[in-house]
Design an enzyme around this catalytic site. Structure first.
Site, short mmCIF file in Angstrom:
data_model
loop_
_atom_site.label_atom_id
_atom_site.label_comp_id
_atom_site.label_asym_id
_atom_site.label_seq_id
_atom_site.Cartn_x
_atom_site.Cartn_y
_atom_site.Cartn_z
N LYS A 95 0.85 -1.20 0.00
CA LYS A 95 0.00 0.00 0.00
C LYS A 95 0.89 1.25 0.00
O LYS A 95 1.72 1.43 0.90
CB LYS A 95 -0.84 -0.03 1.27
CG LYS A 95 -2.28 0.33 1.05
CD LYS A 95 -3.05 -0.01 2.31
CE LYS A 95 -4.40 0.62 2.30
NZ LYS A 95 -5.08 0.45 3.59
C1 E4P Z 1 -8.32 1.58 3.30
O1 E4P Z 1 -7.65 0.68 2.83
C2 E4P Z 1 -8.14 2.16 4.63
O2 E4P Z 1 -7.56 1.21 5.49
C3 E4P Z 1 -9.41 2.58 5.29
O3 E4P Z 1 -10.55 2.26 4.57
C4 E4P Z 1 -9.37 3.89 5.98
O4 E4P Z 1 -10.60 4.19 6.53
P1 E4P Z 1 -10.87 5.27 7.66
O5 E4P Z 1 -11.26 6.53 6.97
O6 E4P Z 1 -12.00 4.68 8.42
O7 E4P Z 1 -9.60 5.39 8.45
#
Ligand code: E4P
Length: 308
Positions: free
Chosen positions: A125
């Protein structure tokens, strides 16, 4: 809410070149009816969240990030790596997104190689932007450069923190396997910074009204709220990316992220997301509905008439 009529012929054509979610079973004469369905991932690094959903056949992968690893109890980098490795083994062969914490190109590529060996199903990522915000004099294009290098060396990537269509398009051009638009954070932002009662088209977030202000990077994402109801703001981002990817038959998968509730889950599918990453508590609620409860009670009661 999005209308399915927004789907274009190009969007349907793109589905034909995308991976199969539910392959047919050899020897079974019934073709799987949802061969090209959207896939659901669990947005968590906590084994106890993930395991029941995996065993139930409800998820096809997971996404993690530093916040989720902290929540899962990671206390050091070595400990975080142990958790990530354990999750890769648990999810095999489904993809597990593991986020880079290094912030400069060379170190990120090096760390990506370190994470890539944690499992053959690992996906690295890479944040789309934000580098100048956390590194003094940081190169704003660091993420895209890293993605290109990883693509060249055969490492799958998930470009995260995507808030506008251009970031998604650049990530795809760099070779990203997945892009993660954080649709839930768009209405979060609007609700925090704007008056939600204001008509969206007249909102501060309409790029048409405000025009381009040099150096104002928020303007990049403002248009996602314009011309639609505020509640559609995040889904509109997904829809725009899905349309652009369809126009150019881009196979980078659209992984809708930061989903807050079951309504956004539906909106993502109407807007053309390929994958939805959803927190476990939201996934645990979707099979329930007060009318399902009421209906089940009625059927159970009536079945007593002939079950003796
Ligand atoms: C995506 O891969 C992220 O881990 C995630 O959806 C972030 O979400 P949040 O806005 O709840 O932190």
């Amino acid at each position: 809410m999005f209308n399915p009529a927004f789907s274009s012929a190009a969007m349907f054509a793109r589905k034909n070149i995308m991976p199969v979610t539910n392959p047919d079973k050899p020897g079974n004469s019934i073709h799987h009816p949802a061969a090209k369905a959207a896939r659901i991932f669990c947005d968590s690094a906590t084994r106890s969240d993930i395991e029941p959903l995996l065993r139930a056949g409800l998820i096809n992968g997971i996404t993690t990030n530093p916040t989720l690893l902290k929540k899962a109890g990671a206390k050091s980098w070595a400990n975080a790596k142990e958790i990530m490795k354990d999750l890769c083994a648990l999810l095999q062969p489904y993809p597990v997104s593991l986020e880079l914490t290094e912030l400069t190109e060379d170190k990120m590529v090096e760390q990506a190689q370190e994470l890539a060996v944690l499992g053959t199903n690992s996906v690295i990522k890479v944040p789309a932007g934000g580098y100048p915000a956390v590194v003094p004099g940081g190169d704003p294009f660091t993420g895209f450069k890293v993605v290109r290098k990883l693509w060249e060396s055969g490492v799958r990537t998930n470009v995260t923190l995507v808030f506008n269509t251009t970031q998604a398009f650049w990530a795809a051009n760099a070779g990203a396997t997945y892009i993660s638009p954080f649709l839930g954070r768009v209405p979060d932002y609007i609700n925090k910074n704007d008056n939600p009662a204001k008509a969206a088209g007249n909102s501060l977030y309409s790029i048409g009204d405000k025009g381009f202000v040099a150096g104002d990077s928020v303007a990049n994402s403002e248009y996602v709220a314009a011309g639609g109801e505020i509640k559609d703001a995040g889904a509109r981002l997904i829809f725009e990316i899905a349309t652009v990817f369809a126009n150019y038959q881009i196979t980078t998968e659209i992984l809708a992220a930061s989903i807050r509730n079951p309504v956004q889950l539906t909106e993502c599918m109407l807007a053309g997301a390929d994958i939805l990453t959803v927190p476990a508590p939201v996934l645990q609620t979707v099979a329930n509905h007060p009318l399902s409860d009421e209906g089940m009670r009625g059927f159970l009661e009536d079945s007593k008439a002939f079950s003796g």
